[in-house]
Write an enzyme that holds these catalytic residues in place. Structure first.
Site, mmCIF file in Angstrom:
data_model
loop_
_atom_site.group_PDB
_atom_site.id
_atom_site.type_symbol
_atom_site.label_atom_id
_atom_site.label_comp_id
_atom_site.label_asym_id
_atom_site.label_seq_id
_atom_site.Cartn_x
_atom_site.Cartn_y
_atom_site.Cartn_z
ATOM 1 N N ARG A 81 0.810 -1.231 0.000
ATOM 2 C CA ARG A 81 0.000 0.000 0.000
ATOM 3 C C ARG A 81 0.838 1.274 0.000
ATOM 4 O O ARG A 81 0.587 2.188 -0.776
ATOM 5 C CB ARG A 81 -0.944 0.019 1.214
ATOM 6 C CG ARG A 81 -2.204 -0.773 1.013
ATOM 7 C CD ARG A 81 -2.689 -1.329 2.328
ATOM 8 N NE ARG A 81 -1.786 -2.388 2.725
ATOM 9 C CZ ARG A 81 -1.935 -3.672 2.386
ATOM 10 N NH1 ARG A 81 -2.968 -4.035 1.712
ATOM 11 N NH2 ARG A 81 -1.047 -4.575 2.741
ATOM 12 N N THR A 82 1.808 1.352 0.911
ATOM 13 C CA THR A 82 2.549 2.609 1.042
ATOM 14 C C THR A 82 3.282 2.905 -0.257
ATOM 15 O O THR A 82 3.213 4.020 -0.795
ATOM 16 C CB THR A 82 3.545 2.526 2.218
ATOM 17 O OG1 THR A 82 2.824 2.108 3.374
ATOM 18 C CG2 THR A 82 4.195 3.864 2.487
ATOM 19 N N LYS A 110 26.098 -4.088 -2.713
ATOM 20 C CA LYS A 110 27.566 -3.965 -2.800
ATOM 21 C C LYS A 110 28.127 -3.256 -1.574
ATOM 22 O O LYS A 110 29.317 -2.976 -1.508
ATOM 23 C CB LYS A 110 27.941 -3.167 -4.053
ATOM 24 C CG LYS A 110 27.455 -3.786 -5.347
ATOM 25 C CD LYS A 110 27.882 -2.891 -6.509
ATOM 26 C CE LYS A 110 27.204 -3.304 -7.798
ATOM 27 N NZ LYS A 110 27.384 -2.288 -8.849
ATOM 28 N N ARG A 131 11.672 3.814 3.181
ATOM 29 C CA ARG A 131 11.280 2.834 4.209
ATOM 30 C C ARG A 131 12.513 2.030 4.569
ATOM 31 O O ARG A 131 13.221 1.543 3.670
ATOM 32 C CB ARG A 131 10.171 1.919 3.710
ATOM 33 C CG ARG A 131 9.911 0.760 4.653
ATOM 34 C CD ARG A 131 8.674 -0.014 4.329
ATOM 35 N NE ARG A 131 7.478 0.732 4.692
ATOM 36 C CZ ARG A 131 6.243 0.218 4.691
ATOM 37 N NH1 ARG A 131 6.062 -1.040 4.339
ATOM 38 N NH2 ARG A 131 5.204 0.954 5.029
ATOM 39 N N HIS A 159 5.520 5.721 11.470
ATOM 40 C CA HIS A 159 4.991 5.601 10.111
ATOM 41 C C HIS A 159 4.045 6.801 9.928
ATOM 42 O O HIS A 159 2.823 6.653 9.939
ATOM 43 C CB HIS A 159 4.260 4.273 9.966
ATOM 44 C CG HIS A 159 3.937 3.868 8.553
ATOM 45 N ND1 HIS A 159 4.006 4.741 7.476
ATOM 46 C CD2 HIS A 159 3.529 2.673 8.043
ATOM 47 C CE1 HIS A 159 3.656 4.080 6.379
ATOM 48 N NE2 HIS A 159 3.362 2.838 6.694
#
Ligand code: NCD
Length: 332
Positions: A81-82, A110, A131, A159
């Site tokens: 969703r986000t 890396k 995120r 959040h």
């Protein structure tokens, strides 16, 4: 900026004049890292812009407000969703988005550091949405960022954009934000959405009930903030005694990925499940909420109940993110 200035938004040949402060306000060029940045006026401003975004989408599907702007999505943790609602929000405002949704295929594998990765993306883009599994990662990345950065979840921390859409949905459903009795039930320890939501609801007259197994209690630092803001709360381990009294029941998933000891997860998984029997004892206008994904906390038989707000939450997420993107980027 004078509040009488206007900016125009074109949709399918129709030109709309929006007050210029509807696309900048105090948000222009700012990072969005924590709900602590918001007060009631700022929330109200975002909600009224989100209302406009909703009507733009319903009537025209899109607008050209962010034409030429590019959003970078950098997700070190899974998201449905986000991630997709940020992308859809950008596209609907006429901008574009590039996504690093699986950092394993980027130079992160890396060994590239978070600051370097953010600096790379912002040399191509106008705003980064991040995120990350570590608490404080967004704030840390923002120290190096020259362009706005939005926290889309930092581990068990916050959040903020989820809490914005949660409160927007509560206001939409219940038509008020003061005087509500709000129960949050599930994983209150690791669930970042309830941390942000509790902080934001502390700006309103809220009676809090925190319902969880002992090992998943709301962290003390959040409870201290609730007390400091003059609110009362109760902690309990099931909803039975209060189901008929609450205005909002906000469910959360037990955050399996945060447990160090899988045996502890096994002890508490599936601890709560809302079904039609429980709903039959709830208020006629109680909002049943969940940030999703659900993994058994709400039975699918409840989905047709008009009080089930979780699908409205996810749609509202796009309007809220459109409003935020417009506010942060809109008036360059
Ligand atoms: C939440 C999250 O990522 O914190 N999901 C979301 O963004 N809607 C909730 C969760 O994962 O349980």
């Amino acid at each position: 900026m004078s509040t009488t200035e206007t900016t125009t938004v074109q949709t399918n040949g129709t030109v709309h004049a929006l007050p210029a402060d509807h696309v900048s306000n105090g948000f222009f060029g700012q990072h969005i890292l924590s709900v602590k940045q918001f007060d009631r006026d700022k929330l109200d401003y975002i909600y009224r812009v989100a209302d406009e975004m909703r009507s733009l989408v319903k009537r025209f599907g899109k607008a050209n407000l962010l034409d030429g702007k590019i959003l970078a999505k950098l997700f070190y943790e899974p998201s449905t969703r986000t991630s997709s609602s940020f992308q859809a929000a950008m596209l609907r405002l006429g901008g574009r988005a590039i996504s690093i949704d699986s950092v394993h295929y980027s130079s992160v594998t890396k060994g590239e550091s978070l600051p370097d990765t953010v600096r790379t993306l912002e040399s191509y883009c106008d705003l980064t949405v991040l995120r990350h599994p570590q608490v404080g990662a967004a704030a840390e990345a923002a120290r190096y960022a020259r362009k706005p950065l939005i926290n889309a979840g930092d581990g068990t921390g916050e959040h903020p954009t989820q809490a914005l859409l949660d409160i927007y949905t509560i206001e939409d459903d219940l038509k008020r934000l003061d005087g509500l009795k709000v129960a949050m039930m599930g994983d209150l320890k690791y669930g970042r959405t309830v941390h942000s939501l509790t902080r934001l609801l502390s700006l309103y007259e809220t009676e809090f009930c925190f319902i969880s197994p002992e090992i998943l209690r709301m962290p003390d630092y959040i409870l201290d903030e609730v007390r400091a803001s003059g609110h009362t709360f109760t902690e309990m381990d099931d909803v039975e005694g209060i189901i008929g009294d609450i205005d909002v029941l906000y469910m959360t998933r037990v955050q399996k990925e945060r447990f160090e000891d899988p045996a502890q997860y096994d002890q508490v998984k599936g601890c709560y499940a809302v079904d039609t029997e429980l709903m039959s004892r709830a208020k006629a206008d109680m909002a049943l909420m969940h940030p999703l994904p659900r993994v058994g906390e709400i039975s699918m038989e409840v989905d047709d109940d008009p009080r089930a707000a979780y699908f409205r939450q996810m749609e509202n997420g796009m309007y809220i993110r459109m409003a935020l993107l417009a506010a942060v980027l809109g008036k360059a």
